[in-house]
Design an enzyme around this catalytic site. Structure first.
Site, PDB file in Angstrom:
ATOM      1  N   LYS A  27     -17.808  94.411  74.927  1.00 18.27           N
ATOM      2  CA  LYS A  27     -17.330  94.496  76.311  1.00 18.27           C
ATOM      3  C   LYS A  27     -17.037  95.949  76.675  1.00 18.27           C
ATOM      4  O   LYS A  27     -17.523  96.455  77.693  1.00 18.27           O
ATOM      5  CB  LYS A  27     -16.079  93.637  76.447  1.00 18.27           C
ATOM      6  CG  LYS A  27     -15.661  93.410  77.879  1.00 18.27           C
ATOM      7  CD  LYS A  27     -14.482  92.448  77.956  1.00 18.27           C
ATOM      8  CE  LYS A  27     -14.899  91.025  77.678  1.00 18.27           C
ATOM      9  NZ  LYS A  27     -13.813  90.181  77.212  1.00 18.27           N
ATOM     10  N   ARG A  99      -8.015  92.818  77.948  1.00 17.43           N
ATOM     11  CA  ARG A  99      -9.099  91.962  77.463  1.00 17.43           C
ATOM     12  C   ARG A  99      -9.478  92.251  76.026  1.00 17.43           C
ATOM     13  O   ARG A  99      -9.422  93.396  75.584  1.00 17.43           O
ATOM     14  CB  ARG A  99     -10.359  92.177  78.323  1.00 17.43           C
ATOM     15  CG  ARG A  99     -10.172  91.757  79.744  1.00 17.43           C
ATOM     16  CD  ARG A  99     -11.238  92.340  80.644  1.00 17.43           C
ATOM     17  NE  ARG A  99     -11.129  91.718  81.938  1.00 17.43           N
ATOM     18  CZ  ARG A  99     -11.981  90.808  82.417  1.00 17.43           C
ATOM     19  NH1 ARG A  99     -13.025  90.455  81.698  1.00 17.43           N
ATOM     20  NH2 ARG A  99     -11.793  90.270  83.582  1.00 17.43           N
ATOM     21  N   GLY A 108     -14.605  83.334  74.287  1.00 21.40           N
ATOM     22  CA  GLY A 108     -13.434  82.481  74.439  1.00 21.40           C
ATOM     23  C   GLY A 108     -12.564  82.361  73.202  1.00 21.40           C
ATOM     24  O   GLY A 108     -11.578  81.629  73.213  1.00 21.40           O
ATOM     25  N   MET A 110     -10.900  84.853  71.528  1.00 27.50           N
ATOM     26  CA  MET A 110      -9.710  85.707  71.488  1.00 27.50           C
ATOM     27  C   MET A 110      -9.097  85.762  72.883  1.00 27.50           C
ATOM     28  O   MET A 110      -9.647  85.221  73.832  1.00 27.50           O
ATOM     29  CB  MET A 110     -10.097  87.092  70.993  1.00 27.50           C
ATOM     30  CG  MET A 110     -10.473  87.074  69.523  1.00 27.50           C
ATOM     31  SD  MET A 110     -11.057  88.637  68.946  1.00 27.50           S
ATOM     32  CE  MET A 110     -12.494  88.935  69.909  1.00 27.50           C
ATOM     33  N   ARG A 345     -23.389  91.498  79.218  1.00 25.53           N
ATOM     34  CA  ARG A 345     -23.733  91.410  77.783  1.00 25.53           C
ATOM     35  C   ARG A 345     -25.050  90.656  77.671  1.00 25.53           C
ATOM     36  O   ARG A 345     -25.440  89.954  78.613  1.00 25.53           O
ATOM     37  CB  ARG A 345     -22.647  90.678  77.002  1.00 25.53           C
ATOM     38  CG  ARG A 345     -22.407  89.267  77.481  1.00 25.53           C
ATOM     39  CD  ARG A 345     -21.239  88.617  76.768  1.00 25.53           C
ATOM     40  NE  ARG A 345     -20.896  87.360  77.424  1.00 25.53           N
ATOM     41  CZ  ARG A 345     -19.789  86.686  77.210  1.00 25.53           C
ATOM     42  NH1 ARG A 345     -18.894  87.140  76.378  1.00 25.53           N
ATOM     43  NH2 ARG A 345     -19.557  85.563  77.833  1.00 25.53           N
ATOM     44  N   HIS A 463     -16.642  76.302  79.025  1.00 25.30           N
ATOM     45  CA  HIS A 463     -16.526  76.495  77.581  1.00 25.30           C
ATOM     46  C   HIS A 463     -17.457  75.558  76.826  1.00 25.30           C
ATOM     47  O   HIS A 463     -18.213  75.966  75.934  1.00 25.30           O
ATOM     48  CB  HIS A 463     -15.069  76.267  77.160  1.00 25.30           C
ATOM     49  CG  HIS A 463     -14.856  76.403  75.699  1.00 25.30           C
ATOM     50  ND1 HIS A 463     -14.858  75.324  74.854  1.00 25.30           N
ATOM     51  CD2 HIS A 463     -14.685  77.495  74.926  1.00 25.30           C
ATOM     52  CE1 HIS A 463     -14.664  75.752  73.627  1.00 25.30           C
ATOM     53  NE2 HIS A 463     -14.556  77.061  73.636  1.00 25.30           N
ATOM     54  N   SER A 789     -43.959  78.826  40.554  1.00 21.99           N
ATOM     55  CA  SER A 789     -43.163  78.549  41.746  1.00 21.99           C
ATOM     56  C   SER A 789     -41.723  78.437  41.276  1.00 21.99           C
ATOM     57  O   SER A 789     -41.420  77.703  40.325  1.00 21.99           O
ATOM     58  CB  SER A 789     -43.623  77.253  42.415  1.00 21.99           C
ATOM     59  OG  SER A 789     -42.786  76.999  43.527  1.00 21.99           O
ATOM     60  N   GLY A 791     -38.293  77.129  41.168  1.00 18.61           N
ATOM     61  CA  GLY A 791     -37.522  75.942  41.556  1.00 18.61           C
ATOM     62  C   GLY A 791     -36.065  76.354  41.575  1.00 18.61           C
ATOM     63  O   GLY A 791     -35.316  76.176  40.615  1.00 18.61           O
ATOM     64  N   ASP A 794     -32.884  73.968  40.677  1.00 15.85           N
ATOM     65  CA  ASP A 794     -32.496  73.865  39.277  1.00 15.85           C
ATOM     66  C   ASP A 794     -32.132  75.225  38.699  1.00 15.85           C
ATOM     67  O   ASP A 794     -31.213  75.331  37.889  1.00 15.85           O
ATOM     68  CB  ASP A 794     -33.635  73.228  38.463  1.00 15.85           C
ATOM     69  CG  ASP A 794     -33.562  71.710  38.532  1.00 15.85           C
ATOM     70  OD1 ASP A 794     -32.462  71.173  38.333  1.00 15.85           O
ATOM     71  OD2 ASP A 794     -34.592  71.070  38.813  1.00 15.85           O
ATOM     72  N   CYS A 856     -40.056  77.150  45.815  1.00 14.09           N
ATOM     73  CA  CYS A 856     -40.100  75.833  46.448  1.00 14.09           C
ATOM     74  C   CYS A 856     -38.742  75.134  46.425  1.00 14.09           C
ATOM     75  O   CYS A 856     -38.617  73.997  46.829  1.00 14.09           O
ATOM     76  CB  CYS A 856     -41.164  74.952  45.798  1.00 14.09           C
ATOM     77  SG  CYS A 856     -40.849  74.657  44.051  1.00 14.09           S
ATOM     78  N   TYR A 876     -45.329  83.704  48.654  1.00 14.52           N
ATOM     79  CA  TYR A 876     -45.064  82.753  49.744  1.00 14.52           C
ATOM     80  C   TYR A 876     -43.723  82.072  49.516  1.00 14.52           C
ATOM     81  O   TYR A 876     -43.131  82.157  48.429  1.00 14.52           O
ATOM     82  CB  TYR A 876     -46.174  81.685  49.823  1.00 14.52           C
ATOM     83  CG  TYR A 876     -46.165  80.749  48.635  1.00 14.52           C
ATOM     84  CD1 TYR A 876     -45.381  79.598  48.640  1.00 14.52           C
ATOM     85  CD2 TYR A 876     -46.918  81.031  47.488  1.00 14.52           C
ATOM     86  CE1 TYR A 876     -45.342  78.759  47.532  1.00 14.52           C
ATOM     87  CE2 TYR A 876     -46.886  80.195  46.391  1.00 14.52           C
ATOM     88  CZ  TYR A 876     -46.091  79.068  46.416  1.00 14.52           C
ATOM     89  OH  TYR A 876     -46.028  78.240  45.339  1.00 14.52           O
TER      90      TYR A 876
HETATM   91  C1  PEP Z   1     -36.065  72.955  42.251  1.00 16.01           C
HETATM   92  O1  PEP Z   1     -35.473  72.674  41.214  1.00 16.01           O
HETATM   93  O2  PEP Z   1     -35.795  73.945  42.935  1.00 16.01           O
HETATM   94  C2  PEP Z   1     -37.149  72.101  42.762  1.00 16.01           C
HETATM   95  C3  PEP Z   1     -37.836  72.448  43.814  1.00 16.01           C
HETATM   96  O3  PEP Z   1     -37.383  70.930  42.135  1.00 16.01           O
HETATM   97  P1  PEP Z   1     -36.466  69.643  42.316  1.00 16.01           P
HETATM   98  O4  PEP Z   1     -35.565  69.904  43.492  1.00 16.01           O
HETATM   99  O5  PEP Z   1     -37.370  68.519  42.539  1.00 16.01           O
HETATM  100  O6  PEP Z   1     -35.746  69.597  41.022  1.00 16.01           O
HETATM  101 MG    MG Z   2     -36.332  71.272  39.848  1.00 20.36          MG
END
Ligand code: PEP
Ligand code: MG
Length: 931
Positions: A27, A99, A108, A110, A345, A463, A789, A791, A794, A856, A876
């Site tokens: 502000k 203000r 809103g 503060m 703003r 609000h 990949s 995980g 886990d 993943c 990725y």
């Molecule tokens: C993980 O462990 O991140 C995973 C993708 O496998 P899951 O969640 O099936 O154990």
């Molecule tokens: Mg897993």
């Protein structure tokens, strides 16, 4: 030289400017910028006390730095000179507003105090000087109420009760209908009540009032709702220095019919359309517009009733947009025909508006594509994916009322009337709609818990509307047909609805329906398509040169999906492959589950091989479906992972069903034996137990069947002219020889099936890295892997030693005691898990320079984690299909952030856009149980 704590603005100049957000708050910085050239807008003069003072104030145990008072005195004198009036003057008092304003907008949350400087004598002087006694007493009653409540802690409701009683006695409905005599009575009764409550008279010394208000504003930085807001919006402790305090000359919108006040947006904050819109009230102060006490008029009305002011506002709109290159949210006041700007703003906006404004501004050549990408927040895209009502169900729905379409999306739930009830019911797993006359900042936790918000009064800038839009929660407000009968009942057109009854609301149309209407997931819009296309360009064209290994071109986004329908969704949302297909999830289908259960009931290899014969065609069919849906993109098929007990039947009927299937497979087993067999699968620590590749080691026939299903599906697709890229992924590897062993078995199946069918297919074999040991031995593991990949569900579980299923039970204490900043199952722990990932990637690439790595775990859809993945050199990220658009944006933003960070330091970096902080509610820790 003493630290400068106070910055002046006004009279066409200012000490600070917009680059000083961190010190002056949004502000204060914008007021300074508006006041000075080149904008030179009509801004009432004032001064801003910096956020450094707030920081010091708390460091010193709620005391000010020594030289603050002298600096404030100096700038108050400058303000008095600019206005030609003195604070507390009995004949012609200077009135000020005090203000709040932090570097990140916290609407809103503060405190603010208006009309400060009035006392019993100054009010008379003001009345005489303005020739408007009603105005003077209206300002005084407002001030006593606001100051009494905000600075002195007198219950707001006690003031409201007095106001209501005087209105009732006078037989008037609205505040403006009160006569001078009525207002004097209100003032007298307010002061009487104040004295009773506080044991002393209402403060008459204007200077003391000002310091009281400054203290209240600094104090409000640490009030409960501000702390909650920062938590919900992921504004971490220490990111901000605190709030600034702006003391500014008052201009009055409540001086009669030629005065007024309003809030406007340079574009529609709901749709993003390039139209000037807003709301205003004549003869009112700003609080009346936002509090929803009177229903304001549309800005388009102002064009008809006061063209001069409207045209002036239009010009200011254009200048501010051109200057800030973003949609502006502005506050203005008209005092006896003269326009003043009180604030501007970057406006909060819905997801739809964010995308449209960004796309339009690129077309208007106001901003570049890269700026557009940074302008839209991942949460905005998330909002666009919000549900709408099912059309057929909606056609049958009974519309009972309508209000303002304040925040888009359809929601349905049981109605509750307090924020506390909303929180409590939501905790109990119920979906609720929070119904209120109007909301206030104290309702924030209930608003977060609710599926949707419905209010009886208030406009689009109330609000409820502003906060719901920011959170992406559907909201309909100003539904005048709603009458609040008692604490647990409302009526709409005479029909009663009690707490717990279902209502449905459409925040996109403003309609309210009786009962439950099913909702449907959102679809992508054309504008979003264009926008995400730009994001994809940035991602795909990115090039990284990692410390270890070859150049990495592009940064992909894949989806986790287990069924053909998931793959179809993933493709539609722009996924560039399936990063994780959890094969066991295919057996959630009740038609397939008993076959899977029959397989896990087997206690000999022969029995299992028979059972697997029935499963093979089911898996093959799903694989074919997924390959088709992904149209030649890579599909990573993760082999069986969970501990088998997760799939055992829980009731008699299901057990009998398995008995029948086993019988058809030539295995005789009665229900009691079967139940006993299932009981033996019980494990005391299944997450560390017989799961993942351990299943493939103990029952190689399972992974061999899965390999056969993959190869057969690939061959079937190939024969039908459908391109596919199957990748087999082995879970829970912790020892390189586990992978080497399983790989050679899979390869023997691939070779056999290819030979039998006389067709060659290209199937790669990789592994998940989800056990710290695998990360440490990555340079060995990589020898048997075509890809990795991570995980991270886990990997996080095993690195922290927290159970992924119930860590939520104790993690709250870790946040409140500042041991952890975030849920490590939601946002990747860079210091621990992240280091393991980097180590694994580098070790793998020291052996195979262009080794392909992705992620993943749930973190693959989390913007902050995506940024880390880019920096760590992953190829990725993979996330749930509905998060793919968010990941596409977050990935592009990660690319741009990394480019900006590596730009030569010579050029002055643009001011950090603090308002771009994520505004999302803190998502509860996602339950990642292996089910
Ligand atoms: C993980 O462990 O991140 C995973 C993708 O496998 P899951 O969640 O099936 O154990
Ligand atoms: Mg897993």
């Amino acid at each position: 030289m003493a630290t400068k704590y106070v910055y002046f603005f006004g009279n066409g100049d200012a000490d600070g400017d917009e680059s000083m957000r961190a010190e002056l708050g949004g502000k204060g910085a914008n007021l300074a910028q508006m006041a000075k050239a080149p904008l030179s807008l009509p801004v009432p003069p004032g001064f801003t006390i910096t956020t450094d003072v707030c920081q010091e104030y708390y460091k010193l145990g709620r005391k000010y730095p020594a030289d603050l008072e002298a600096q404030v005195d100096k700038f108050l004198a400058k303000l008095e000179k600019a206005m030609g009036k003195k604070l507390g003057d009995e004949n012609d008092p200077l009135l000020v507003s005090v203000r709040s304003g932090a570097a990140i907008s916290m609407p809103g949350m503060m405190d603010t105090i208006l009309n400060l400087g009035l006392n019993d004598k100054a009010v008379e002087g003001l009345a005489k000087k303005t020739g408007n006694e009603k105005f003077a007493y209206d300002a005084y009653r407002r001030f006593i109420q606001m100051y009494g409540d905000v600075a002195m802690g007198v219950d707001h409701d006690k003031f409201e009760a007095i106001l209501e009683s005087v209105k009732n006695k006078a037989g008037v409905k609205s505040d403006q209908e009160l006569s001078v005599e009525n207002l004097k009575e209100v003032v007298a009764k307010y002061k009487e009540m104040y004295k009773k409550e506080k044991g002393e008279a209402f403060p008459q010394d204007a200077k003391k009032q000002m310091w009281g208000a400054i203290g209240a504003v600094f104090g409000s930085w640490m009030n409960e709702r501000a702390i909650k807001y920062r938590q919900l919006n992921n504004i971490k402790e220490g990111t901000l220095k605190g709030t600034a305090v702006t003391v500014m000359a008052m201009v009055f919108g409540n001086k009669g019919d030629t005065s007024g006040t309003g809030v406007c947006f340079s574009r529609d904050p709901s749709t993003g359309e390039n139209v000037f819109m807003g709301e205003y009230l004549m003869n009112a102060q700003g609080e009346d517009v936002v509090a929803g006490i009177r229903t304001p008029q549309k800005l388009s009305e102002l064009e008809k009733t006061n063209k001069k002011i409207y045209d002036e506002l239009c010009k200011i709109r254009a200048r501010l947009e051109k200057h800030y290159k973003d949609m502006q949210d502005m506050e203005f006041t008209v005092e006896e025909g003269k326009l003043y700007m009180l604030q501007c703003r970057n406006g909060k906006r819905t997801g739809a508006a964010a995308v449209k404004i960004a796309v339009d501004m690129v077309a208007e050549k106001l901003i570049t594509k890269d700026m557009a990408i940074n302008r839209v927040e991942p949460q905005h895209v998330d909002q666009l994916l919000h549900p709408t009502f099912n059309k057929a169900e909606l056609a049958k729905g009974i519309k009972i009322a309508s209000g303002l379409n304040a925040s888009p999306g359809a929601a349905c739930g049981q109605i509750v009337f307090t924020a506390a009830a909303a929180e409590e019911w939501a905790k109990a797993g119920k979906k609720v709609l929070l119904v209120r006359k109007e909301t206030s900042p104290d309702d924030i936790a209930g608003m977060v818990a609710a599926e949707g918000i419905l209010t009886a009064t208030g406009g689009r800038t109330s609000h409820a509307a502003v906060v719901a839009r920011g959170m992406g929660t559907p909201c309909v407000c100003g539904v005048e047909a709603i009458k609040i009968l008692d604490a647990k009942t409302i009526s709409v057109d005479g029909k009663k609805y009690k707490e717990g009854d279902f209502l449905s609301i459409d925040g996109s149309t403003g309609a309210v329906y009786a009962g439950q209407i099913a909702t449907e997931d959102a679809k992508l819009s054309k504008e979003l398509d264009t926008f995400l296309g730009w994001c994809d360009e940035v991602r795909n064209n990115s090039v990284r040169t990692p410390a270890v290994g070859a150049k990495i071109k592009g940064f992909g986004v894949r989806a986790n999906g287990d069924q053909p329908v998931d793959a179809e969704n993933a493709f539609k949302f722009g996924a560039e492959g399936i990063g994780l297909c959890r094969t066991e999830h295919m057996f959630f289908d009740p038609a397939k589950l008993p076959y899977f259960q029959a397989m896990i009931a087997c206690d000999t290899k022969e029995m299992r091989e028979k059972a697997l014969k029935d499963i093979l065609p089911l898996q093959k069919k799903d694989f074919v479906g997924i390959f088709k849906a992904m149209k030649g993109q890579p599909v990573i098929i993760r082999f069986l992972d969970p501990p088998l007990h997760e799939f055992t039947p829980k009731d008699k009927a299901s057990i009998n069903e398995v008995v029948k299937i086993l019988k058809a497979q030539g295995v005789k087993m009665d229900a009691a034996t079967l139940e006993a067999r299932f009981n033996t699968l019980h494990e005391s620590n299944p997450m560390m137990g017989h799961r993942g590749c351990r299943l493939a080691i103990t029952y190689p026939e399972i992974s061999m069947m899965q390999t056969e299903a993959v190869v057969l599906a690939a061959i079937e697709c190939q024969k039908a002219g459908i391109k596919c890229q199957p990748n087999i992924m082995i879970p829970i590897v912790g020892e390189p020889r586990e992978l080497a062993t399983i790989r050679s078995e899979c390869e023997s199946v691939i070779a056999r099936v290819q030979k039998e069918k006389g067709v060659k297919v290209n199937v790669t074999i990789g592994t998940m890295i989800e056990i710290p040991r695998a990360a440490i031995l990555s340079d060995e593991v990589v020898k048997s892997a075509d890809f990795y990949s991570f995980g991270t569900n886990d990997l996080t579980q095993m690195t922290f030693g927290y159970s992924r299923d119930d860590a939520g039970k104790f993690l709250d204490a870790y946040y409140t005691r500042n041991i952890l900043d975030d849920d490590p199952f939601k946002t990747l722990d860079k210091n621990g898990v992240g280091e393991l990932i980097k180590m694994a990637v580098n070790k793998a690439r020291s052996v195979k320079a262009d080794f392909h790595c992705g992620i993943c775990g749930e973190h693959g859809g989390d913007p902050e984690s995506i940024k880390f993945c880019y920096e760590a050199g992953l190829n990725y990220v993979s996330c749930s299909p509905f998060r793919v658009p968010i990941a596409r944006l977050a990935a592009a933003q990660a690319v741009l952030a990394s480019k900006a960070a590596t730009k030569p330091a010579a050029k002055k970096a643009p001011a950090k856009k603090a308002a771009a902080k994520p505004a999302a509610k803190k998502a509860p820790a996602k339950k990642t149980t292996k089910k």
